[in-house]
Design a protein around this motif. Structure first.
Motif, PDB file in Angstrom:
ATOM      1  N   VAL A 107      59.494 -14.103  61.491  1.00  9.01           N
ATOM      2  CA  VAL A 107      58.152 -14.536  61.958  1.00  9.01           C
ATOM      3  C   VAL A 107      57.450 -13.098  61.318  1.00  9.01           C
ATOM      4  O   VAL A 107      57.950 -12.161  62.125  1.00  9.01           O
ATOM      5  N   ALA A 108      56.373 -13.281  60.896  1.00 11.98           N
ATOM      6  CA  ALA A 108      55.665 -12.036  60.492  1.00 11.98           C
ATOM      7  C   ALA A 108      54.160 -12.010  61.214  1.00 11.98           C
ATOM      8  O   ALA A 108      53.532 -12.968  61.099  1.00 11.98           O
ATOM      9  N   GLY A 109      54.039 -10.910  61.850  1.00  8.48           N
ATOM     10  CA  GLY A 109      52.773 -10.864  62.521  1.00  8.48           C
ATOM     11  C   GLY A 109      52.352  -9.357  63.012  1.00  8.48           C
ATOM     12  O   GLY A 109      53.103  -8.574  63.084  1.00  8.48           O
ATOM     13  N   PHE A 110      50.855  -9.101  63.068  1.00  7.41           N
ATOM     14  CA  PHE A 110      50.738  -7.808  63.300  1.00  7.41           C
ATOM     15  C   PHE A 110      49.642  -7.541  64.582  1.00  7.41           C
ATOM     16  O   PHE A 110      49.295  -8.657  65.076  1.00  7.41           O
ATOM     17  N   GLY A 111      49.677  -6.470  65.179  1.00  7.36           N
ATOM     18  CA  GLY A 111      48.496  -6.368  66.494  1.00  7.36           C
ATOM     19  C   GLY A 111      49.067  -7.061  67.601  1.00  7.36           C
ATOM     20  O   GLY A 111      50.173  -7.648  67.862  1.00  7.36           O
ATOM     21  N   SER A 112      48.173  -7.859  68.180  1.00  5.14           N
ATOM     22  CA  SER A 112      48.157  -8.558  69.273  1.00  5.14           C
ATOM     23  C   SER A 112      48.983  -9.657  69.268  1.00  5.14           C
ATOM     24  O   SER A 112      50.147  -9.907  70.027  1.00  5.14           O
ATOM     25  N   VAL A 113      48.987 -10.458  67.975  1.00  9.06           N
ATOM     26  CA  VAL A 113      49.631 -11.683  68.102  1.00  9.06           C
ATOM     27  C   VAL A 113      51.312 -11.358  67.879  1.00  9.06           C
ATOM     28  O   VAL A 113      51.995 -12.042  68.019  1.00  9.06           O
ATOM     29  N   SER A 114      51.547 -10.165  67.351  1.00 11.27           N
ATOM     30  CA  SER A 114      53.065  -9.773  67.222  1.00 11.27           C
ATOM     31  C   SER A 114      53.572  -9.645  68.689  1.00 11.27           C
ATOM     32  O   SER A 114      55.011  -9.901  68.641  1.00 11.27           O
TER      33      SER A 114
ATOM     34  N   GLU B 282      67.524 -20.035  72.369  1.00 10.34           N
ATOM     35  CA  GLU B 282      68.011 -21.359  72.027  1.00 10.34           C
ATOM     36  C   GLU B 282      68.992 -21.455  70.955  1.00 10.34           C
ATOM     37  O   GLU B 282      69.520 -22.550  70.328  1.00 10.34           O
ATOM     38  N   GLY B 283      69.686 -20.138  70.336  1.00 13.88           N
ATOM     39  CA  GLY B 283      70.647 -20.315  69.579  1.00 13.88           C
ATOM     40  C   GLY B 283      69.650 -20.144  68.095  1.00 13.88           C
ATOM     41  O   GLY B 283      70.808 -20.400  67.077  1.00 13.88           O
ATOM     42  N   MET B 284      68.668 -20.053  67.783  1.00 12.20           N
ATOM     43  CA  MET B 284      68.109 -20.014  66.506  1.00 12.20           C
ATOM     44  C   MET B 284      67.990 -18.541  66.039  1.00 12.20           C
ATOM     45  O   MET B 284      67.689 -17.441  66.737  1.00 12.20           O
ATOM     46  N   LYS B 285      68.647 -18.491  64.756  1.00 11.67           N
ATOM     47  CA  LYS B 285      68.708 -17.036  64.140  1.00 11.67           C
ATOM     48  C   LYS B 285      67.195 -16.728  63.464  1.00 11.67           C
ATOM     49  O   LYS B 285      66.899 -16.928  62.315  1.00 11.67           O
ATOM     50  N   VAL B 286      66.311 -16.187  64.341  1.00 10.53           N
ATOM     51  CA  VAL B 286      64.952 -15.945  64.324  1.00 10.53           C
ATOM     52  C   VAL B 286      64.678 -14.392  64.406  1.00 10.53           C
ATOM     53  O   VAL B 286      65.478 -14.014  65.372  1.00 10.53           O
ATOM     54  N   GLY B 287      64.089 -13.722  63.370  1.00 10.08           N
ATOM     55  CA  GLY B 287      63.651 -12.300  63.627  1.00 10.08           C
ATOM     56  C   GLY B 287      62.098 -12.251  63.478  1.00 10.08           C
ATOM     57  O   GLY B 287      61.470 -13.059  63.168  1.00 10.08           O
ATOM     58  N   LEU B 288      61.792 -11.105  64.162  1.00  8.96           N
ATOM     59  CA  LEU B 288      60.214 -10.817  63.791  1.00  8.96           C
ATOM     60  C   LEU B 288      60.151  -9.534  62.846  1.00  8.96           C
ATOM     61  O   LEU B 288      60.746  -8.375  62.874  1.00  8.96           O
ATOM     62  N   PHE B 289      58.878  -9.469  61.956  1.00 13.27           N
ATOM     63  CA  PHE B 289      58.865  -8.477  61.040  1.00 13.27           C
ATOM     64  C   PHE B 289      57.372  -8.200  61.423  1.00 13.27           C
ATOM     65  O   PHE B 289      56.416  -9.019  61.357  1.00 13.27           O
ATOM     66  N   ARG B 290      57.016  -6.906  61.704  1.00 14.47           N
ATOM     67  CA  ARG B 290      55.702  -6.404  62.127  1.00 14.47           C
ATOM     68  C   ARG B 290      55.108  -5.160  61.248  1.00 14.47           C
ATOM     69  O   ARG B 290      55.478  -4.338  61.580  1.00 14.47           O
ATOM     70  N   PRO B 291      54.349  -5.530  60.449  1.00 19.78           N
ATOM     71  CA  PRO B 291      53.481  -4.668  59.732  1.00 19.78           C
ATOM     72  C   PRO B 291      52.658  -3.583  60.549  1.00 19.78           C
ATOM     73  O   PRO B 291      51.962  -4.232  61.233  1.00 19.78           O
ATOM     74  N   VAL B 292      53.005  -2.236  60.554  1.00 18.40           N
ATOM     75  CA  VAL B 292      52.012  -1.384  61.429  1.00 18.40           C
ATOM     76  C   VAL B 292      50.902  -0.964  60.496  1.00 18.40           C
ATOM     77  O   VAL B 292      49.931  -0.685  60.970  1.00 18.40           O
ATOM     78  N   THR B 293      51.626  -0.719  59.534  1.00 17.57           N
ATOM     79  CA  THR B 293      50.347  -0.155  58.311  1.00 17.57           C
ATOM     80  C   THR B 293      50.069  -1.420  57.608  1.00 17.57           C
ATOM     81  O   THR B 293      50.964  -2.015  57.038  1.00 17.57           O
ATOM     82  N   LEU B 294      48.937  -1.794  57.359  1.00 17.96           N
ATOM     83  CA  LEU B 294      48.265  -3.138  56.808  1.00 17.96           C
ATOM     84  C   LEU B 294      47.940  -2.651  55.367  1.00 17.96           C
ATOM     85  O   LEU B 294      48.028  -3.389  54.377  1.00 17.96           O
ATOM     86  N   PHE B 295      47.506  -1.547  55.351  1.00 18.69           N
ATOM     87  CA  PHE B 295      47.294  -0.709  53.771  1.00 18.69           C
ATOM     88  C   PHE B 295      47.994   0.849  54.209  1.00 18.69           C
ATOM     89  O   PHE B 295      47.568   1.423  54.956  1.00 18.69           O
ATOM     90  N   PRO B 296      49.041   1.014  53.730  1.00 23.15           N
ATOM     91  CA  PRO B 296      49.836   0.418  52.469  1.00 23.15           C
ATOM     92  C   PRO B 296      50.308  -0.630  53.468  1.00 23.15           C
ATOM     93  O   PRO B 296      51.042  -0.607  54.408  1.00 23.15           O
ATOM     94  N   PHE B 297      50.437  -1.861  52.610  1.00 27.77           N
ATOM     95  CA  PHE B 297      51.260  -3.020  53.249  1.00 27.77           C
ATOM     96  C   PHE B 297      52.958  -2.669  52.888  1.00 27.77           C
ATOM     97  O   PHE B 297      53.383  -2.333  51.736  1.00 27.77           O
ATOM     98  N   PRO B 298      53.579  -2.884  54.161  1.00 29.32           N
ATOM     99  CA  PRO B 298      55.339  -2.662  53.867  1.00 29.32           C
ATOM    100  C   PRO B 298      55.865  -3.714  52.941  1.00 29.32           C
ATOM    101  O   PRO B 298      56.687  -4.359  53.503  1.00 29.32           O
TER     102      PRO B 298
END
Lengths: 246, 356
Positions: free
Chosen positions: B251-258, B271-287
């Motif tokens: 799941v990718a999201g930045f700022g408040s929604v992250s 629930e056993g789902m293999k889910v992770g979160l990726f949060r860009p902190v710099t939006l430019f440059p985008f990671p």
């Protein structure tokens, strides 16, 4: 032999690129002369505006910041607040100062920023090719007022020097012209007085200079000079409108 | 032990600015960021600094331009419609290579919109916004602590690259109160500001400008700016990952929604789902690279934004064909924040698709 006349120290020894009969060169001299008088060249930061006046840094031997169209008084505010020991002036045309930058000039003046504003009024937009300015005289034909400025539609030319004089933060406001040797000498005195206000930390000073734009007026330099006396000065009277005692 | 404070995000950003050595602030009131000028109007004068409430956002950004041109650390802040007005000045500052920090506690739009949290100005902030084809670093904090830390970082980036830098938050980040540890400013070696106007004082004339009329001058200048952006892309990307190592859905999201996404990911893990979160902190440059690697491992990315789809474009460009990209967005509107349960449901649906 005693030298009685020379190029001001604050001006570079370069050829002008301005149009024949343009008064920027004369006004630059007056500004440089005032700078020299107070010995502030080394601590002066000029703020260049948009239009023909942007080329300030090509003529003055001082540090210069370029401002977006109309925003020079705000840029000058930031410069002066961050470096209160510097000497700061803006150099703006009538489109820049009296149209797009009206908010910036009125509020910088009203705050009483300790800067000097040189306002070059030639009743037209010079660099963009002679369109109608806020100072264009009623009846004057320009590339965007081909039937002549119509007061009922376009309003009246704005008298900035008088408007500035109404604001509490303004220490000095005057209008001069550079169409004749007599007027140039008067303008020199006024420019010195205006710069003196800042040199002594007395607050916001404003000098409106009536000048010619022969190219966009479609006149030769002599006729353009004559127009200043015949048409501009009757509407834009010369004089000092405000002079606060220290 | 460092002291712990309980402050608003907006105040934390203002405190970070003061700690970073910012002594000049120019702004104009607009909700939901007015705590910043209010704080600095109180705190800067005793530090021999200057606070000016400008006549407009345009006035404020140009005062920032002037103060920055003298080499001073200076800042402005605003919210979406105000940032629109500042774009002219930001473009000029980018063109003239002037540092300066702009905090944008964005609101919903278009037009007057509302003051609720929204991410609908991603394009405006990250893709230039003003005229002329430039970029500025954009940092997206998701906590009060980051409002403080990233504001300090923003000043360093600004001086390091001679560029305006934007901190992009929203009313969730700006208005909420959390614990803050006001760490001292990190020491970073920064280049001298030999370009700044100070009055010649016998030296060569210095001119700060964005007008380049000589043959080939402007093109050379634009290549120079472009090269700077490439260096930023190599050196200045910041991102955060949570449970991505074995994830089959990122799941990718930045700022408040992250923050909401973080809770939803934790619930999905339970629930056993293999889910992770990726949060860009710099939006430019985008990671791009970090995201591409995580996405390639997982095979699928779900982008969550408070808009109808903006950052998702950068995600698609980053991951290319290496992963499938889907999107879930809530456009601006009062109360349109998704709940963790709502996101969990979207995660379930997307996760089931990966299992097929």
């Amino acid at each position: 032999m005693q030298q009685v006349f020379k190029r001001p120290q604050s001006l570079k020894d370069v050829q002008t690129h301005f149009c024949p009969g343009c008064h920027h060169g004369t006004i630059h001299r007056l500004v440089a002369d005032a700078m020299d008088l107070y010995g502030v060249q080394d601590r002066t930061i000029g703020v260049a505006s948009v239009g023909c006046s942007v080329f300030l840094y090509g003529y003055f031997d001082i540090d210069v910041v370029e401002a977006p169209h109309g925003r020079a008084p705000a840029v000058a505010t930031g410069v002066k607040r961050a470096r209160p020991d510097s000497f700061v002036f803006t150099y703006q045309g009538d489109g820049d100062l009296a149209a797009i930058g009206t908010a910036e000039i009125i509020h910088a003046a009203n705050r009483g920023e300790d800067i000097t504003v040189v306002f070059v009024n030639n009743t037209t937009y010079g660099m963009t090719g002679g369109q109608m300015a806020p100072t264009t005289l009623v009846g004057q034909k320009t590339s965007t007022s081909p039937y002549g400025r119509d007061k009922s539609k376009d309003g009246s030319p704005i008298k900035m020097a008088e408007l500035m004089a109404q604001l509490g933060g303004v220490a000095y406001s005057a209008r001069v012209a550079v169409d004749s040797p007599k007027h140039v000498l008067e303008a020199k005195k006024v420019m010195r007085e205006a710069f003196g206000y800042q040199a002594q930390g007395k607050g916001f000073s404003f000098v409106e200079v009536l000048s010619a734009c022969p190219t966009n007026w479609g006149m030769n330099p002599l006729k353009a000079n004559a127009r200043i006396g015949e048409e501009m000065i009757p509407y834009f009277p010369l004089g000092v409108f405000k002079k606060e005692e220290a | 032990m460092s002291k712990r404070l309980f402050v608003k995000g907006n105040e934390a950003a203002a405190m970070g600015a003061v700690e970073a050595g910012c002594r000049y602030y120019f702004g104009y009131p607009i909700t939901p960021q007015s705590d910043i000028p209010e704080y600095l109007s109180r705190e800067l004068p005793p530090l021999n600094g200057e606070f000016i409430q400008a006549e407009s956002e345009i006035g404020a950004i140009n005062m920032l331009l002037g103060a920055s041109a003298t080499g001073a650390r200076a800042m402005t802040s605003s919210s979406s419609p105000g940032i629109s007005l500042k774009q002219e000045g930001i473009s000029y500052m980018a063109g003239a290579e002037l540092p300066g920090v702009i905090i944008n506690i964005s609101r919903s739009g278009p037009g007057l919109g509302g003051i609720d949290a929204s991410q609908s100005d991603y394009f405006q902030c990250v893709k230039g916004g003003g005229h002329g084809g430039y970029h500025i670093p954009v940092l997206a904090p998701n906590s009060v602590q980051e409002m403080y830390d990233l504001t300090m970082h923003a000043f360093d980036l600004a001086d390091l690259y001679r560029t305006p830098v934007m901190l992009l938050g929203d009313s969730v980040i700006g208005q909420m109160k959390e614990a803050l540890i006001p760490n001292p400013r990190p020491v970073r070696e920064l280049p001298a500001k030999g370009w700044a106007v100070r009055g010649k004082s016998g030296a060569e004339q210095r001119v700060v400008k964005s007008l380049f009329l000589g043959d080939g001058e402007l093109e050379a200048h634009n290549w120079h700016l472009h090269a700077k952006y490439q260096v930023m892309k190599e050196k200045e990307c910041i991102s955060e990952e949570y449970e991505t190592a074995d994830a089959r859905l990122i799941v990718a999201g930045f700022g408040s929604v992250s923050r909401i996404a973080h809770t939803a990911v934790t619930m999905a893990r339970a629930e056993g789902m293999k889910v992770g979160l990726f949060r860009p902190v710099t939006l430019f440059p985008f990671p791009e690279q970090a995201l591409a690697q995580a996405a390639a491992r997982a095979g699928k990315v779900l982008v969550v934004e408070l808009n109808t789809g903006q950052m998702v474009e950068d995600v698609r460009l980053s991951v290319g064909a290496a992963a499938q990209v889907s999107f879930y967005g809530r456009p601006p509107g009062a109360g349109s924040l998704p709940s963790p349960e709502e996101l969990l449901e979207v995660i379930r649906k997307n996760y089931q698709e990966t299992a097929r």
